[in-house]
Design a protein around this motif. Sequence first.
Motif, short mmCIF file in Angstrom:
data_model
loop_
_atom_site.label_atom_id
_atom_site.label_comp_id
_atom_site.label_asym_id
_atom_site.label_seq_id
_atom_site.Cartn_x
_atom_site.Cartn_y
_atom_site.Cartn_z
N LEU A 122 0.84 -1.21 0.00
CA LEU A 122 0.00 0.00 0.00
C LEU A 122 0.87 1.25 0.00
O LEU A 122 0.58 2.22 -0.73
N GLU A 123 1.92 1.25 0.81
CA GLU A 123 2.80 2.41 0.90
C GLU A 123 3.58 2.61 -0.39
O GLU A 123 3.76 3.74 -0.86
N ILE A 124 4.06 1.52 -0.98
CA ILE A 124 4.79 1.62 -2.25
C ILE A 124 3.90 2.25 -3.31
O ILE A 124 4.31 3.17 -4.03
N ALA A 125 2.67 1.77 -3.42
CA ALA A 125 1.76 2.28 -4.44
C ALA A 125 1.50 3.77 -4.25
O ALA A 125 1.54 4.56 -5.20
N GLU A 126 1.25 4.18 -3.00
CA GLU A 126 0.93 5.57 -2.74
C GLU A 126 2.12 6.49 -2.97
O GLU A 126 2.00 7.55 -3.61
N ASP A 127 3.30 6.08 -2.47
CA ASP A 127 4.48 6.93 -2.60
C ASP A 127 4.99 6.98 -4.04
O ASP A 127 5.48 8.02 -4.49
N ALA A 128 4.89 5.87 -4.75
CA ALA A 128 5.31 5.86 -6.15
C ALA A 128 4.40 6.76 -6.99
O ALA A 128 4.86 7.50 -7.87
N LYS A 129 3.11 6.71 -6.71
CA LYS A 129 2.16 7.56 -7.43
C LYS A 129 2.50 9.03 -7.22
O LYS A 129 2.43 9.84 -8.17
N ALA A 130 2.89 9.40 -6.01
CA ALA A 130 3.26 10.78 -5.72
C ALA A 130 4.50 11.21 -6.51
O ALA A 130 4.68 12.41 -6.79
N LEU A 131 5.33 10.23 -6.89
CA LEU A 131 6.52 10.51 -7.70
C LEU A 131 6.24 10.40 -9.20
O LEU A 131 7.14 10.55 -10.01
N GLY A 132 5.00 10.11 -9.53
CA GLY A 132 4.64 9.96 -10.94
C GLY A 132 5.00 8.62 -11.54
O GLY A 132 5.05 8.47 -12.76
N ILE A 133 5.22 7.62 -10.69
CA ILE A 133 5.61 6.29 -11.16
C ILE A 133 4.40 5.37 -11.13
O ILE A 133 3.78 5.17 -10.09
N THR A 134 4.08 4.80 -12.26
CA THR A 134 2.96 3.85 -12.35
C THR A 134 3.41 2.47 -12.79
O THR A 134 2.76 1.47 -12.46
N HIS A 135 4.52 2.40 -13.54
CA HIS A 135 5.03 1.13 -14.05
C HIS A 135 6.38 0.83 -13.40
O HIS A 135 7.28 1.68 -13.41
N ALA A 136 6.53 -0.35 -12.83
CA ALA A 136 7.79 -0.73 -12.20
C ALA A 136 7.82 -2.22 -11.93
O ALA A 136 6.78 -2.86 -11.76
N ASP A 137 9.04 -2.77 -11.90
CA ASP A 137 9.25 -4.08 -11.29
C ASP A 137 9.49 -3.84 -9.81
O ASP A 137 10.29 -2.97 -9.44
N VAL A 138 8.81 -4.59 -8.95
CA VAL A 138 9.00 -4.47 -7.51
C VAL A 138 9.64 -5.76 -7.02
O VAL A 138 9.00 -6.82 -7.00
N THR A 139 10.92 -5.70 -6.69
CA THR A 139 11.68 -6.89 -6.32
C THR A 139 11.60 -7.10 -4.82
O THR A 139 11.91 -6.20 -4.03
N VAL A 140 11.18 -8.30 -4.43
CA VAL A 140 10.86 -8.59 -3.03
C VAL A 140 11.54 -9.90 -2.61
O VAL A 140 11.39 -10.93 -3.27
N CYS A 141 12.27 -9.86 -1.50
CA CYS A 141 12.86 -11.09 -0.99
C CYS A 141 11.74 -12.10 -0.70
O CYS A 141 10.68 -11.74 -0.22
N CYS A 142 12.01 -13.36 -1.01
CA CYS A 142 10.95 -14.36 -0.88
C CYS A 142 11.47 -15.63 -0.24
O CYS A 142 12.34 -16.31 -0.79
#
Length: 323
Positions: free
Chosen positions: A159-179
């Motif tokens: 949720l935080e990534i989506a909100e903060d990225a939107k504020a930066l004008g970013i809509t498309h990205a790969d989000v790399t997450v340890c798994c």
Amino acid sequence: MNIDAIRAAAKRIDGQARRTPLLSSPFLDEIAGRRVLIKPECLQHTGSFKFRGAWSAVSNLGDNARKAGVIAFSSGNHAQGVALAAASHGTTAVIIMPDDAPTLKIENTKALGAEVILYDRENTNREALGAEIANSRGLTLIKPFDNADVIAGQGTVGLEIAEDAKALGITHADVTVCCGGGGLTSGIATALAADAPDMVTRPVEPAGFDDVARSQASGQIEKNPSQSGSICDAILTQQAGDLTFPIIKELCGPAIVVTDDEALKAMAHAFERLKVVAEPGGAVGLAAALFHPDALNHDTVIAVISGGNVDAPMFARALATLT
């Protein structure tokens, strides 16, 4: 798991978990050959994202269950998260930890008030041990990833990534997450599918422990042959969860596999350029962003540094890669 559960968890942890920022460095962009943003969950309470899921789960227990106490099994980050969440709710926690877990994680868990029981990672089934102790003592078992409330709590990172990225004008990205077991990955994937549908969650695993990559290929849960043999202790699990893998299968892009050496180099770069301390398992998402450009599909990559609970000798080993 759905977005409503994650939004409910966000309300429960509001004012408890830290909201971590998105960080950037032109030097990291240069290494990666694309824009890199870092989500430093190593700055979270107890040094990892695990506090989110632990608080979400403990706070959602009924009064009687919470009063009776909780039990968890963990190599250290979930351990500390549950220990702190339990103590903050005025209840007790028993934590089952592998005897080869980093000393820092064991001592921190004890310092947070938990009873720590050590076990042999290779020869003991931690789930069976946890269930046995839970039943004998009347405790509620909070699994590190295959628990709906835990997944929902981890999803608040998304949720935080989506909100903060939107504020930066970013809509498309790969989000790399340890798994490891997939709690963070599946939670973030669920959140992004709802709030940032043009971002793709990418699980990242250490070489030799690529069960999620193999599971994606086969369409069913695959197991790792060993549970030790990598410095990425935080994400060494036998397999993805029954709750987490279906979400990963449906919502995530292909997993990326990185080496221990790449994780160490990512730790070093995070410290050198951002003064952020990452542990090996927590740095694999950044390693994928920096060293696996051909695996990524977008001009921007958002790498989650999931934890920073690293012993001094291991951190020194990482910094030595800069010389």
